[in-house]
Scaffold this active site. Sequence first.
Site, short mmCIF file in Angstrom:
data_model
loop_
_atom_site.label_atom_id
_atom_site.label_comp_id
_atom_site.label_asym_id
_atom_site.label_seq_id
_atom_site.Cartn_x
_atom_site.Cartn_y
_atom_site.Cartn_z
N TYR A 147 0.18 -13.00 -0.20
CA TYR A 147 1.45 -13.69 -0.47
C TYR A 147 1.22 -15.10 -0.98
O TYR A 147 2.01 -15.62 -1.76
CB TYR A 147 2.31 -13.75 0.80
CG TYR A 147 3.14 -12.51 1.03
CD1 TYR A 147 2.55 -11.28 1.19
CD2 TYR A 147 4.54 -12.59 1.09
CE1 TYR A 147 3.32 -10.14 1.41
CE2 TYR A 147 5.30 -11.46 1.31
CZ TYR A 147 4.70 -10.25 1.47
OH TYR A 147 5.46 -9.13 1.68
N LYS A 198 -8.55 -2.77 5.90
CA LYS A 198 -9.08 -1.86 4.89
C LYS A 198 -10.54 -2.26 4.71
O LYS A 198 -10.98 -2.65 3.62
CB LYS A 198 -8.24 -1.97 3.61
CG LYS A 198 -8.55 -0.93 2.55
CD LYS A 198 -8.07 0.47 2.88
CE LYS A 198 -8.54 1.45 1.81
NZ LYS A 198 -8.34 2.87 2.18
N ASP A 230 -4.33 2.92 5.60
CA ASP A 230 -3.78 4.19 5.10
C ASP A 230 -3.63 5.20 6.23
O ASP A 230 -2.63 5.90 6.35
CB ASP A 230 -4.63 4.74 3.94
CG ASP A 230 -6.12 4.78 4.23
OD1 ASP A 230 -6.58 4.16 5.22
OD2 ASP A 230 -6.86 5.43 3.46
N ASP A 254 3.90 -6.24 6.26
CA ASP A 254 5.18 -6.09 5.56
C ASP A 254 5.49 -4.60 5.41
O ASP A 254 6.59 -4.14 5.71
CB ASP A 254 5.09 -6.76 4.19
CG ASP A 254 6.36 -6.59 3.38
OD1 ASP A 254 7.45 -6.76 3.96
OD2 ASP A 254 6.27 -6.26 2.18
N ASP A 258 8.28 -2.04 7.92
CA ASP A 258 9.42 -1.26 7.42
C ASP A 258 9.30 0.20 7.85
O ASP A 258 10.28 0.84 8.22
CB ASP A 258 9.51 -1.32 5.88
CG ASP A 258 10.40 -2.46 5.38
OD1 ASP A 258 10.54 -3.46 6.10
OD2 ASP A 258 10.94 -2.33 4.26
C1 IPM Z 1 10.10 -9.24 4.94
C2 IPM Z 1 10.60 -9.20 3.52
C3 IPM Z 1 10.01 -10.38 2.77
C4 IPM Z 1 8.50 -10.23 2.76
C5 IPM Z 1 10.54 -10.54 1.34
C6 IPM Z 1 12.05 -10.64 1.34
C7 IPM Z 1 9.92 -11.70 0.63
O1 IPM Z 1 10.29 -7.99 2.93
O2 IPM Z 1 10.33 -10.26 5.62
O3 IPM Z 1 9.48 -8.27 5.36
O4 IPM Z 1 7.95 -9.53 1.92
O5 IPM Z 1 7.86 -10.84 3.62
MG MG Z 2 9.43 -6.60 4.24
#
Ligand code: IPM
Ligand code: MG
Length: 370
Positions: A147, A198, A230, A254, A258
């Site tokens: 990032y 990884k 993975d 990240d 999710d």
């Molecule tokens: C998160 C989001 C952010 C990230 C985006 C909105 C920049 O996906 O907080 O997980 O990638 O960190």
């Molecule tokens: Mg995210």
Amino acid sequence: MSSRHFKVAALAGDGIGPEVMREAIKVLRAAETKFGFTLQMTEAPVGWAGIDAAGKALPEATLALCRESDAILFGSVGLPDRDPTLPKEERPERAALLRIRKEFGLFANLRPVTLPKALAAACPLTPSRQGAGINILVVRELTGGMYFGQPKQTGTLPDGQRRAVDTMVYTTTEIERIAHVGFQAARLRHKKLTSIDKANVLENGILWRETVTQIGKQYPEVALEHMFVDNAAMQLILRPTQFDVLLCENMFGDILSDEAAALGGSLGLLPSASLGATHGGNTFGFYEPAGGTAPDLAGRDLANPIAQILSGALMLRHSFGLNEAAEAIENAVTQAINAGCRTGDIFNPDEPTARRVGTRAMGDAIVAAL
Ligand code: IPM
Ligand code: MG
């Protein structure tokens, strides 16, 4: 600062941000009365709200408010149909969210995923894969890796092709401090830490694995295992109950958070805490739902406010040490869910006791349970 009075910057942002923030503030106000603490909450614009009000995604006045606050309660920023009209450095995600993470040194991101029992049907996995319940804490490094690594740029080669570069960089210091956060969290939970890397391909992965192994020696009571990212993505689907704490670098965290959120029933249930270093017993923190601005739901009383409300609970716990109040809010959320309150994202028409409710009514039910 008296020990029961705290300053909060409330930055609702864009999309569903303002309406879920309103519910979170309502719940925090109810907790104040009940648990005898006071919050001085000041609202300020951020994201497109900041651009429209003051020409910048993170206006100077908003940043100044954050600097003089004990914590930031954040909604979400960015609007996909407006973002492309700005140069990428000025877009809300980079200019506000990533900027705040870096500016305040918020290197530790905690994303607790629990599937409420009453929502077993909202989990995409079969009941047998859910086992006795899903309860995972993703600990994500938040200020390093791809990032922020330099160089980060897009250029044009002599033959006319374009070429983009992102750089993955970690120092041992960065890995060590997030590893401590992971082990300390595991020690208070089920004492297992799965470190994600990884190491079969990346230099960063090898350093990550070596460094986490070293730090692990200071936590003999925590069982440490290493897993390639993975495989972890697959194991989360096949057997999520094997996990307690997942320790991840920024990008892997990240993605896996999710994935884990989906196992918890909905992204609309997932809160997060982003913490910096602790100074004099106080931990400055940034608290936000993981779900984003959801412009398709905005302004329609459809969004699930629970992730924002639970982010408020994490703020009480991690920045203010108000554990009892935090737990009470978490229990009130569980009670509202058990009573059948469902926003659209967790509504299942086959559930006989489920009642479809809007954003406000969900907030009201949680206040009532509190
Ligand atoms: C998160 C989001 C952010 C990230 C985006 C909105 C920049 O996906 O907080 O997980 O990638 O960190
Ligand atoms: Mg995210």
